[in-house]
Design a protein around this motif. Structure first.
Motif, PDB file in Angstrom:
ATOM      1  N   GLU A 200      29.059  38.603  36.735  1.00 27.80           N
ATOM      2  CA  GLU A 200      30.278  38.787  37.519  1.00 27.80           C
ATOM      3  C   GLU A 200      29.988  38.473  38.988  1.00 27.80           C
ATOM      4  O   GLU A 200      28.851  38.592  39.456  1.00 27.80           O
ATOM      5  CB  GLU A 200      30.792  40.222  37.381  1.00 27.80           C
ATOM      6  CG  GLU A 200      31.338  40.548  36.002  1.00 27.80           C
ATOM      7  CD  GLU A 200      32.698  39.926  35.742  1.00 27.80           C
ATOM      8  OE1 GLU A 200      33.311  39.418  36.701  1.00 27.80           O
ATOM      9  OE2 GLU A 200      33.153  39.948  34.579  1.00 27.80           O
ATOM     10  N   ASN A 205      30.878  44.601  48.613  1.00 27.00           N
ATOM     11  CA  ASN A 205      31.435  45.822  48.020  1.00 27.00           C
ATOM     12  C   ASN A 205      30.505  46.396  46.963  1.00 27.00           C
ATOM     13  O   ASN A 205      30.206  47.596  46.966  1.00 27.00           O
ATOM     14  CB  ASN A 205      32.803  45.527  47.379  1.00 27.00           C
ATOM     15  CG  ASN A 205      33.958  45.894  48.277  1.00 27.00           C
ATOM     16  OD1 ASN A 205      33.828  46.692  49.195  1.00 27.00           O
ATOM     17  ND2 ASN A 205      35.106  45.297  48.016  1.00 27.00           N
ATOM     18  N   GLU A 206      30.073  45.544  46.046  1.00 29.20           N
ATOM     19  CA  GLU A 206      29.204  46.002  44.963  1.00 29.20           C
ATOM     20  C   GLU A 206      27.830  46.392  45.504  1.00 29.20           C
ATOM     21  O   GLU A 206      27.274  47.428  45.128  1.00 29.20           O
ATOM     22  CB  GLU A 206      29.059  44.900  43.896  1.00 29.20           C
ATOM     23  CG  GLU A 206      30.333  44.609  43.116  1.00 29.20           C
ATOM     24  CD  GLU A 206      31.405  43.918  43.954  1.00 29.20           C
ATOM     25  OE1 GLU A 206      32.590  44.312  43.851  1.00 29.20           O
ATOM     26  OE2 GLU A 206      31.057  42.992  44.728  1.00 29.20           O
ATOM     27  N   HIS A 254      33.429  50.082  38.016  1.00 26.79           N
ATOM     28  CA  HIS A 254      33.200  48.922  38.871  1.00 26.79           C
ATOM     29  C   HIS A 254      31.702  48.788  39.121  1.00 26.79           C
ATOM     30  O   HIS A 254      30.999  49.785  39.352  1.00 26.79           O
ATOM     31  CB  HIS A 254      33.938  49.077  40.202  1.00 26.79           C
ATOM     32  CG  HIS A 254      34.034  47.811  40.982  1.00 26.79           C
ATOM     33  ND1 HIS A 254      35.144  46.995  40.966  1.00 26.79           N
ATOM     34  CD2 HIS A 254      33.139  47.182  41.790  1.00 26.79           C
ATOM     35  CE1 HIS A 254      34.939  45.946  41.740  1.00 26.79           C
ATOM     36  NE2 HIS A 254      33.719  46.025  42.240  1.00 26.79           N
ATOM     37  N   ARG A 283      37.106  41.317  34.340  1.00 28.82           N
ATOM     38  CA  ARG A 283      37.231  42.150  35.525  1.00 28.82           C
ATOM     39  C   ARG A 283      38.231  43.292  35.369  1.00 28.82           C
ATOM     40  O   ARG A 283      38.936  43.648  36.284  1.00 28.82           O
ATOM     41  CB  ARG A 283      37.605  41.311  36.756  1.00 28.82           C
ATOM     42  CG  ARG A 283      36.446  40.513  37.303  1.00 28.82           C
ATOM     43  CD  ARG A 283      36.801  39.823  38.589  1.00 28.82           C
ATOM     44  NE  ARG A 283      37.804  38.812  38.402  1.00 28.82           N
ATOM     45  CZ  ARG A 283      37.541  37.577  37.991  1.00 28.82           C
ATOM     46  NH1 ARG A 283      36.316  37.220  37.717  1.00 28.82           N
ATOM     47  NH2 ARG A 283      38.517  36.710  37.863  1.00 28.82           N
ATOM     48  N   THR A 284      38.292  43.911  34.191  1.00 29.20           N
ATOM     49  CA  THR A 284      39.171  45.050  34.021  1.00 29.20           C
ATOM     50  C   THR A 284      38.435  46.305  33.571  1.00 29.20           C
ATOM     51  O   THR A 284      38.794  47.402  33.992  1.00 29.20           O
ATOM     52  CB  THR A 284      40.293  44.748  33.004  1.00 29.20           C
ATOM     53  OG1 THR A 284      39.707  44.335  31.768  1.00 29.20           O
ATOM     54  CG2 THR A 284      41.225  43.670  33.519  1.00 29.20           C
ATOM     55  N   ALA A 287      33.885  45.850  36.007  1.00 23.42           N
ATOM     56  CA  ALA A 287      34.426  44.850  36.925  1.00 23.42           C
ATOM     57  C   ALA A 287      33.479  44.552  38.075  1.00 23.42           C
ATOM     58  O   ALA A 287      32.933  45.457  38.700  1.00 23.42           O
ATOM     59  CB  ALA A 287      35.763  45.336  37.497  1.00 23.42           C
ATOM     60  N   GLU A 340      37.979  54.508  38.690  1.00 30.08           N
ATOM     61  CA  GLU A 340      38.818  53.603  39.470  1.00 30.08           C
ATOM     62  C   GLU A 340      38.243  53.454  40.876  1.00 30.08           C
ATOM     63  O   GLU A 340      37.436  54.272  41.329  1.00 30.08           O
ATOM     64  CB  GLU A 340      40.251  54.149  39.570  1.00 30.08           C
ATOM     65  CG  GLU A 340      41.005  54.151  38.251  1.00 30.08           C
ATOM     66  CD  GLU A 340      41.647  52.809  37.970  1.00 30.08           C
ATOM     67  OE1 GLU A 340      41.328  51.825  38.682  1.00 30.08           O
ATOM     68  OE2 GLU A 340      42.465  52.740  37.031  1.00 30.08           O
ATOM     69  N   THR A 341      38.664  52.401  41.563  1.00 26.72           N
ATOM     70  CA  THR A 341      38.276  52.206  42.960  1.00 26.72           C
ATOM     71  C   THR A 341      39.524  51.945  43.798  1.00 26.72           C
ATOM     72  O   THR A 341      40.570  51.548  43.276  1.00 26.72           O
ATOM     73  CB  THR A 341      37.308  51.027  43.123  1.00 26.72           C
ATOM     74  OG1 THR A 341      37.934  49.826  42.640  1.00 26.72           O
ATOM     75  CG2 THR A 341      36.016  51.266  42.356  1.00 26.72           C
ATOM     76  N   GLU A 344      40.230  48.367  48.720  1.00 26.19           N
ATOM     77  CA  GLU A 344      40.022  46.933  48.890  1.00 26.19           C
ATOM     78  C   GLU A 344      41.095  46.355  49.813  1.00 26.19           C
ATOM     79  O   GLU A 344      42.208  46.898  49.927  1.00 26.19           O
ATOM     80  CB  GLU A 344      40.082  46.211  47.539  1.00 26.19           C
ATOM     81  CG  GLU A 344      38.946  46.574  46.592  1.00 26.19           C
ATOM     82  CD  GLU A 344      39.276  47.724  45.662  1.00 26.19           C
ATOM     83  OE1 GLU A 344      38.577  47.887  44.653  1.00 26.19           O
ATOM     84  OE2 GLU A 344      40.223  48.486  45.964  1.00 26.19           O
ATOM     85  N   MET A 395      35.929  51.839  48.018  1.00 25.34           N
ATOM     86  CA  MET A 395      34.980  50.743  48.126  1.00 25.34           C
ATOM     87  C   MET A 395      34.574  50.575  49.589  1.00 25.34           C
ATOM     88  O   MET A 395      35.319  50.967  50.500  1.00 25.34           O
ATOM     89  CB  MET A 395      35.608  49.454  47.609  1.00 25.34           C
ATOM     90  CG  MET A 395      35.975  49.515  46.131  1.00 25.34           C
ATOM     91  SD  MET A 395      34.530  49.715  45.076  1.00 25.34           S
ATOM     92  CE  MET A 395      33.915  48.036  45.025  1.00 25.34           C
TER      93      MET A 395
END
Length: 406
Positions: A200, A205-206, A254, A283-284, A287, A340-341, A344, A395
């Protein structure tokens, strides 16, 4: 299909694809499109080979960042304006007759990066064979009709409906799918190179999330995970549902939260639940970042090219058959536990007239499919035995003071 036969099909397809960039048997403007797609598929083959050789384990973080970016370069930033994945450009460059169909093919081939990293050779080979079938059509003296191209894509989708449906069912209920779970449980999470094992798209962010979680003590990580897992357990307790009858839980998160997810996996196992973790729809479920949200938005309705009653019926039949095949696993499924995030940078999509859109009849077909699919799922995953939990974290791009929010 045997592995030997599948490997033979793949070898024949990639051998032919390697020849295409140098050929001139397809007229312009289509020659450039097919050459570019051939180059992309050759790149995917190279990436597949390097992964098999252990490159993801030996390369530096800087090298892996470049390696990670390569499959997405054509849709990042300004490059997207002249990408065949952009329906506005595709129609302008390839014409009204074939622009949308070939743009749809571009998106389908773009899934190759996921198939390569997860070693899903059947999907990869089938897409390559579709590409070669369409290429051969454009080599003919007379160009194919728009309907002929659409029918080829339709039959590709239809012919592999059962295989895709089986994988989609397994992604929900089958804990033996181990690609993501191996990354979470076996990687050195203090070494951020692990982020690049998914395939991915990885951004700050990651990396920022993983880096920040690495500053936490194990006790703090366990406490974060406990809030999440206890939320799931209490859902059953409050609703007076029997969690002891269940065997699996679907974890969705995520990329970057692996330290917490590893702790959660261990805690769920203490409850008698083996996590099912899969990449799911792109990406669901697990992600990474989107290389280009407009690109994703532009292709949200690509099935408008081929969606009809027969395909809906075939998908529903396949779903029924596969849920019945995996009914014991479905019966043991407790539900999703979702991380969840938020925070963004907001995205405001442009609604392009050149993108594919469902017509009124297809919209009704999609709604009808969703309703009937829901009924099939409910027969195997019963509402009165089902639970879920959701927790949300910010994030890094929410604010420079991100660390104070988490």
């Amino acid at each position: 299909m045997t592995d030997e036969l599948l490997n033979e099909r793949y070898a024949l397809a990639i051998e032919r694809i390697r020849q295409i960039p140098a050929e001139k048997s397809v007229p312009q403007p289509y020659r450039d499109f097919f050459a570019q797609m051939a180059q992309y598929l050759c790149k995917m083959d190279q990436i597949r080979s390097r992964i098999a050789e252990g490159y993801l384990k030996t390369a530096s973080e800087e090298e892996l960042a470049v390696f990670n970016r390569e499959p997405y370069e054509d849709v990042i930033g300004e490059w997207y304006e002249t990408s065949y994945g952009n329906p506005a450009f595709a129609v302008r460059a390839l014409g009204e007759t074939h622009g949308r169909s070939l743009c749809c093919l571009y998106r389908e081939l773009g899934n190759a990066v996921v198939w390569v990293y997860e070693d899903r050779l059947l999907e990869l080979t089938a897409a390559m064979e579709l590409y070669l079938e369409l290429y051969a059509m454009f080599e003919e003296k007379t160009l194919p009709s728009a309907q002929y191209v659409k029918e080829s894509i339709y039959w590709y989708v239809s012919d592999y409906a059962e295989e895709r449906q089986e994988y989609q069912v397994r992604e929900i209920v089958d804990p033996s799918l181990h690609f993501v779970k191996d990354i979470v449980m076996e990687s050195d999470l203090t070494d951020l190179r692990y982020l690049y094992q998914y395939g991915e798209y990885i951004t700050e962010n990651e990396k920022g999330t993983a880096r920040f979680l690495n500053t936490f003590s194990q006790e703090e990580i366990d406490a974060m995970a406990r809030t999440y897992t206890e939320g799931f357990r209490k859902c059953f307790l409050v609703a007076r549902k029997d969690l002891s009858k269940k065997k699996t839980v679907s974890i969705r998160f995520h990329i970057g939260f692996e330290r917490m997810i590893r702790a959660a996996i261990l805690q769920f196992r203490e409850m008698g639940l083996e996590p099912v973790i899969s990449s799911g729809a792109r990406r669901t479920w697990v992600a990474g970042a989107s290389a280009n949200k407009q690109y994703d938005y532009d292709h949200r309705s690509d099935e408008a090219l081929y969606l009809n009653e027969d395909l809906v019926k075939r998908r529903l039949r396949a779903m029924q058959v596969k849920y019945d095949e995996y009914k014991e696993l479905a019966d043991g499924y407790a539900g999703p536990a979702v991380v969840e995030t938020f925070g963004e940078v907001p995205f405001e999509p442009v609604n392009k007239k050149q993108a594919l859109h469902l017509n009124e009849r297809q919209q009704k077909l999609r709604v009808g499919f969703q309703n009937e699919a829901g009924q099939i799922v409910n027969r195997y995953i019963k509402d009165d035995e089902y639970g879920y939990t959701i927790i949300a974290y910010p994030m890094p791009e929410i604010d420079p003071r991100y660390e104070k929010f988490l």
